[in-house]
Design a protein around this motif. Sequence first.
Motif, mmCIF file in Angstrom:
data_model
loop_
_atom_site.group_PDB
_atom_site.id
_atom_site.type_symbol
_atom_site.label_atom_id
_atom_site.label_comp_id
_atom_site.label_asym_id
_atom_site.label_seq_id
_atom_site.Cartn_x
_atom_site.Cartn_y
_atom_site.Cartn_z
ATOM 1 N N PHE A 67 0.632 -1.201 -0.084
ATOM 2 C CA PHE A 67 -0.051 -0.157 -0.123
ATOM 3 C C PHE A 67 0.945 1.218 -0.203
ATOM 4 O O PHE A 67 2.023 1.306 0.386
ATOM 5 C CB PHE A 67 -1.054 -0.008 1.296
ATOM 6 N N SER A 68 0.257 2.220 -0.390
ATOM 7 C CA SER A 68 0.918 3.649 -0.246
ATOM 8 C C SER A 68 1.298 3.898 1.230
ATOM 9 O O SER A 68 0.340 3.693 1.749
ATOM 10 C CB SER A 68 0.156 4.620 -1.102
ATOM 11 N N PRO A 69 2.223 5.069 1.513
ATOM 12 C CA PRO A 69 2.278 5.334 3.082
ATOM 13 C C PRO A 69 1.128 6.001 3.235
ATOM 14 O O PRO A 69 0.945 5.806 4.565
ATOM 15 C CB PRO A 69 3.423 6.214 2.776
ATOM 16 N N GLU A 70 0.354 6.651 2.500
ATOM 17 C CA GLU A 70 -0.639 7.376 2.958
ATOM 18 C C GLU A 70 -2.027 6.642 3.281
ATOM 19 O O GLU A 70 -2.745 6.818 4.293
ATOM 20 C CB GLU A 70 -0.979 8.525 1.795
ATOM 21 N N THR A 71 -2.002 5.455 2.472
ATOM 22 C CA THR A 71 -3.211 4.639 2.773
ATOM 23 C C THR A 71 -2.987 3.824 4.104
ATOM 24 O O THR A 71 -3.852 3.370 4.910
ATOM 25 C CB THR A 71 -3.375 3.643 1.523
ATOM 26 N N ASN A 214 -0.815 -4.860 -6.199
ATOM 27 C CA ASN A 214 -0.890 -3.824 -5.019
ATOM 28 C C ASN A 214 -1.769 -2.697 -5.578
ATOM 29 O O ASN A 214 -2.192 -2.753 -6.394
ATOM 30 C CB ASN A 214 0.287 -3.777 -4.572
ATOM 31 N N GLU A 215 -1.721 -2.056 -4.447
ATOM 32 C CA GLU A 215 -2.588 -0.842 -4.798
ATOM 33 C C GLU A 215 -2.286 0.137 -6.040
ATOM 34 O O GLU A 215 -3.020 0.611 -7.007
ATOM 35 C CB GLU A 215 -2.592 0.303 -3.460
ATOM 36 N N LEU A 216 -0.940 0.404 -6.268
ATOM 37 C CA LEU A 216 -0.569 1.184 -7.292
ATOM 38 C C LEU A 216 -0.718 0.456 -8.626
ATOM 39 O O LEU A 216 -1.142 1.106 -9.445
ATOM 40 C CB LEU A 216 0.975 1.668 -7.034
#
Length: 230
Positions: A67-71, A214-216
């Motif tokens: 996941f992204s750091p923000e998520t 993954n998310e990205l």
Amino acid sequence: MSANCDLSLSIAMASGYSMGKRKRKHHNTSFPWMLEEKNLFIAKTGNEIVTDAGWEKISFEEARKLFSPETFQEWYELFLENTDISQILSESNVDIDLDDESAIDKFLQRSNWTPKQVNLVVAKAIYKSHAWVRVLLISTPDVEEPYFQNYEMEAIRLGIQLRKYIKEDIPVINDSKDAVRHLYGRYALIGWQPRNCVTAAHNLKISQATKVYNELLWDEDWVDEEDEIY
């Protein structure tokens, strides 16, 4: 294969579609909840993409990579809000008054405490040697369980993506009638079969997948064209 999977019931929904892009077709039924159950069923042929959504427990550190750091930060903050702080303090051998919110906040900031494992919600799709997994979110059961149908819909979309990739004119099946019902008018050749018919997808683990979104990566690959059916 079970008797349920060998049912020979045929339906008209699968006829006439090809894997090429086609303009959206308008069904006589205006609302998905008005579709009769028999129209959701698609007979098993042994040559279909099976999909399912579920949970998988993995290490906290492995989850962070997906996941992204923000998520991940958003999830972690929500996780702490819904976690028994006394359990965290006990695991850390720290004695803090549970009513002292300031002291607890300072402890959490200093300690960087994390769970050893987390549950992920994942969508899965399998066809022959292709075993795809899409990581949807980190589990927060109170939030996700009432809406699990949405994750089954994402599993179907993963199956649609796999179908585009292999360029095969074959059905995509799922064991959630409601998920199939809501996507029935949007995508060709999707249908419902009972749980025992999607066992392969149900049992698929991330470590066994031939492709992991993954998310990205999903955001880069998935293109959902509003006016066309696949």
